[in-house]
Design a protein around this motif. Structure first.
Motif, PDB file in Angstrom:
ATOM      1  N   ALA A 147       8.150 -47.327 -35.491  1.00 33.60           N
ATOM      2  CA  ALA A 147       6.848 -47.610 -34.879  1.00 33.60           C
ATOM      3  C   ALA A 147       5.739 -46.847 -35.604  1.00 33.60           C
ATOM      4  O   ALA A 147       4.642 -47.386 -35.826  1.00 33.60           O
ATOM      5  CB  ALA A 147       6.885 -47.230 -33.401  1.00 33.60           C
ATOM      6  N   ASP A 172      14.145 -51.999 -31.301  1.00 35.86           N
ATOM      7  CA  ASP A 172      13.258 -51.772 -30.158  1.00 35.86           C
ATOM      8  C   ASP A 172      11.778 -51.866 -30.520  1.00 35.86           C
ATOM      9  O   ASP A 172      10.920 -51.677 -29.646  1.00 35.86           O
ATOM     10  CB  ASP A 172      13.525 -50.380 -29.558  1.00 35.86           C
ATOM     11  CG  ASP A 172      14.931 -50.263 -28.988  1.00 35.86           C
ATOM     12  OD1 ASP A 172      15.451 -51.279 -28.500  1.00 35.86           O
ATOM     13  OD2 ASP A 172      15.502 -49.148 -29.036  1.00 35.86           O
ATOM     14  N   ASN A 173      11.470 -52.136 -31.784  1.00 33.28           N
ATOM     15  CA  ASN A 173      10.077 -52.110 -32.223  1.00 33.28           C
ATOM     16  C   ASN A 173       9.473 -53.492 -32.471  1.00 33.28           C
ATOM     17  O   ASN A 173       8.396 -53.598 -33.064  1.00 33.28           O
ATOM     18  CB  ASN A 173       9.951 -51.272 -33.507  1.00 33.28           C
ATOM     19  CG  ASN A 173      10.300 -49.815 -33.279  1.00 33.28           C
ATOM     20  OD1 ASN A 173       9.899 -49.223 -32.281  1.00 33.28           O
ATOM     21  ND2 ASN A 173      11.053 -49.232 -34.202  1.00 33.28           N
ATOM     22  N   LEU A 174      10.150 -54.542 -32.027  1.00 30.35           N
ATOM     23  CA  LEU A 174       9.644 -55.888 -32.290  1.00 30.35           C
ATOM     24  C   LEU A 174       8.266 -56.117 -31.681  1.00 30.35           C
ATOM     25  O   LEU A 174       7.390 -56.753 -32.295  1.00 30.35           O
ATOM     26  CB  LEU A 174      10.638 -56.930 -31.764  1.00 30.35           C
ATOM     27  CG  LEU A 174      12.036 -56.911 -32.392  1.00 30.35           C
ATOM     28  CD1 LEU A 174      12.882 -58.047 -31.828  1.00 30.35           C
ATOM     29  CD2 LEU A 174      11.956 -57.002 -33.903  1.00 30.35           C
ATOM     30  N   ASP A 175       8.045 -55.601 -30.475  1.00 27.90           N
ATOM     31  CA  ASP A 175       6.732 -55.759 -29.837  1.00 27.90           C
ATOM     32  C   ASP A 175       5.650 -55.016 -30.622  1.00 27.90           C
ATOM     33  O   ASP A 175       4.511 -55.482 -30.712  1.00 27.90           O
ATOM     34  CB  ASP A 175       6.774 -55.242 -28.396  1.00 27.90           C
ATOM     35  CG  ASP A 175       7.588 -56.144 -27.481  1.00 27.90           C
ATOM     36  OD1 ASP A 175       7.776 -57.330 -27.826  1.00 27.90           O
ATOM     37  OD2 ASP A 175       8.054 -55.659 -26.429  1.00 27.90           O
ATOM     38  N   THR A 176       6.018 -53.881 -31.198  1.00 26.88           N
ATOM     39  CA  THR A 176       5.067 -53.115 -32.011  1.00 26.88           C
ATOM     40  C   THR A 176       4.664 -53.910 -33.242  1.00 26.88           C
ATOM     41  O   THR A 176       3.471 -53.958 -33.608  1.00 26.88           O
ATOM     42  CB  THR A 176       5.696 -51.770 -32.444  1.00 26.88           C
ATOM     43  OG1 THR A 176       6.043 -51.023 -31.281  1.00 26.88           O
ATOM     44  CG2 THR A 176       4.731 -50.964 -33.298  1.00 26.88           C
ATOM     45  N   TYR A 177       5.635 -54.541 -33.887  1.00 24.99           N
ATOM     46  CA  TYR A 177       5.332 -55.358 -35.067  1.00 24.99           C
ATOM     47  C   TYR A 177       4.409 -56.513 -34.695  1.00 24.99           C
ATOM     48  O   TYR A 177       3.461 -56.824 -35.426  1.00 24.99           O
ATOM     49  CB  TYR A 177       6.616 -55.928 -35.682  1.00 24.99           C
ATOM     50  CG  TYR A 177       7.682 -54.918 -36.015  1.00 24.99           C
ATOM     51  CD1 TYR A 177       7.367 -53.607 -36.364  1.00 24.99           C
ATOM     52  CD2 TYR A 177       9.044 -55.270 -35.976  1.00 24.99           C
ATOM     53  CE1 TYR A 177       8.363 -52.683 -36.669  1.00 24.99           C
ATOM     54  CE2 TYR A 177      10.038 -54.362 -36.285  1.00 24.99           C
ATOM     55  CZ  TYR A 177       9.694 -53.064 -36.613  1.00 24.99           C
ATOM     56  OH  TYR A 177      10.684 -52.163 -36.908  1.00 24.99           O
ATOM     57  N   ALA A 178       4.706 -57.155 -33.557  1.00 28.99           N
ATOM     58  CA  ALA A 178       3.908 -58.296 -33.128  1.00 28.99           C
ATOM     59  C   ALA A 178       2.479 -57.872 -32.809  1.00 28.99           C
ATOM     60  O   ALA A 178       1.507 -58.561 -33.179  1.00 28.99           O
ATOM     61  CB  ALA A 178       4.553 -58.952 -31.907  1.00 28.99           C
ATOM     62  N   ALA A 179       2.338 -56.746 -32.126  1.00 33.32           N
ATOM     63  CA  ALA A 179       1.008 -56.256 -31.774  1.00 33.32           C
ATOM     64  C   ALA A 179       0.195 -55.913 -33.010  1.00 33.32           C
ATOM     65  O   ALA A 179      -1.040 -56.058 -33.020  1.00 33.32           O
ATOM     66  CB  ALA A 179       1.132 -55.029 -30.869  1.00 33.32           C
ATOM     67  N   LYS A 180       0.881 -55.488 -34.042  1.00 26.63           N
ATOM     68  CA  LYS A 180       0.204 -55.129 -35.295  1.00 26.63           C
ATOM     69  C   LYS A 180      -0.081 -56.357 -36.145  1.00 26.63           C
ATOM     70  O   LYS A 180      -0.835 -56.302 -37.125  1.00 26.63           O
ATOM     71  CB  LYS A 180       1.095 -54.158 -36.079  1.00 26.63           C
ATOM     72  CG  LYS A 180       0.431 -53.483 -37.258  1.00 26.63           C
ATOM     73  CD  LYS A 180      -0.603 -52.468 -36.834  1.00 26.63           C
ATOM     74  CE  LYS A 180      -1.179 -51.740 -38.034  1.00 26.63           C
ATOM     75  NZ  LYS A 180      -2.177 -50.721 -37.669  1.00 26.63           N
TER      76      LYS A 180
END
Length: 287
Positions: free
Chosen positions: A79, A101-109
């Motif tokens: 992240a 666990d960081n897929l949402d972080t990638y999407a938000a970025k």
């Protein structure tokens, strides 16, 4: 267009996503390549080689990723690493999306993530097949690591004092890694047995001089295994029971056990149970 490469931070990870040879190809095509200082040291690729290849060396990960349009990594970014990337960047790495666990972080970025391990194994994409290349290395290295830990010899030795029997090696899972493990163990002089859920693997094992551990299959199971490639099909309780008995016997008598079985997108199956490990000979090695 700028390509950014940073040092891998995962524990025990010594690989680098871009070698100086490949960096030279990119710079020759007009790309700007920026590599974090020390990124390739663990892979015997010092900064000077990247500079000679036409790449720039950045003092930190933040500087290497700043304004990078494409980011190359071995392991999916953390992240914190993703936060250093610009919105809309393309990231190539092994993402293991089923356990990331960081897929949402990638999407938000706003990152475009290319999971290299999920690229189909087709002729057109062979040059991007990271699974086969890394599995080959893993199978080869697994046997060398086992040989280093094993306190006896792999080959049969005949001396005036007597004969030393060859090591018995069991390989569970006969994909690319398993086949390489079989070939390497045979070259070192071991007696090798192997097991896999795919009936078609029998011929491959025997072609390398290994012995096939046969688990009885019904006609329905054979058809299912052939239809799905052998990786995703769910075996019957009878097959699971029969496999456990055969694996237990083989592993209990083995000196070296190499486990390479896996199912894409899922946790690797546990084929060697604690009860079986307890039966293994003192000094035996499990990789």
């Amino acid at each position: 267009m700028r390509i950014g490469v940073i040092k891998e931070t995962a524990a025990g990870e010594n690989r680098v996503a871009l070698t100086p040879e490949t960096a030279k190809k990119f710079t020759g095509l007009g790309y700007e390549v920026v590599v974090q200082s020390g990124a390739g040291v663990a892979s015997s690729c010092p900064d000077a080689q990247y500079t000679a290849a036409g790449a720039s060396v950045a003092s930190s990960a933040a500087d290497a990723l700043k304004d990078a349009d494409i980011v190359l990594k071995v392991i999916a970014p953390t992240a914190d690493e993703a936060d250093l990337m610009k919105s809309g960047a393309i990231v190539l790495a092994a993402f293991a999306p089923h356990a990331n666990d960081n897929l949402d972080t990638y999407a938000a970025k706003g990152l475009t993530c290319v999971a290299m391990e999920l690229i189909p194994r087709i002729t057109r994409a062979q040059s991007s097949d990271i699974l086969s290349s890394q599995a080959n290395v893993a199978g080869y290295k697994a046997v060398l690591m086992a040989a280093n830990e094993y306190q006896r010899m792999f080959p049969m030795l005949m001396t005036a004092a007597g004969t030393v029997k060859p090591a018995r090696v069991v390989v569970l899972g006969v994909g690319v890694a398993g086949l390489q493990a079989i070939a390497t163990a045979k070259r070192l002089g071991a007696v090798v047995e192997a097991s896999d859920m795919r009936p078609a693997a029998k011929e491959q094992v025997e072609s390398l001089g290994g012995k096939w551990l046969d688990v009885p299959m019904s006609d329905e199971e054979k058809a299912k295994a052939l239809g799905t490639g052998g990786y995703a099909w769910v075996p019957s309780p009878e097959y699971v029971r029969d496999q456990a008995v055969i694996v237990d016997k083989a592993v209990s008598n083995a000196d070296i056990v190499i486990t390479t079985a896996q199912i894409p997108g899922r946790k690797a199956p546990v084929l060697v149970k604690a009860d079986t490990v307890a039966k293994m000979k003192p000094g035996s090695v499990l990789v």
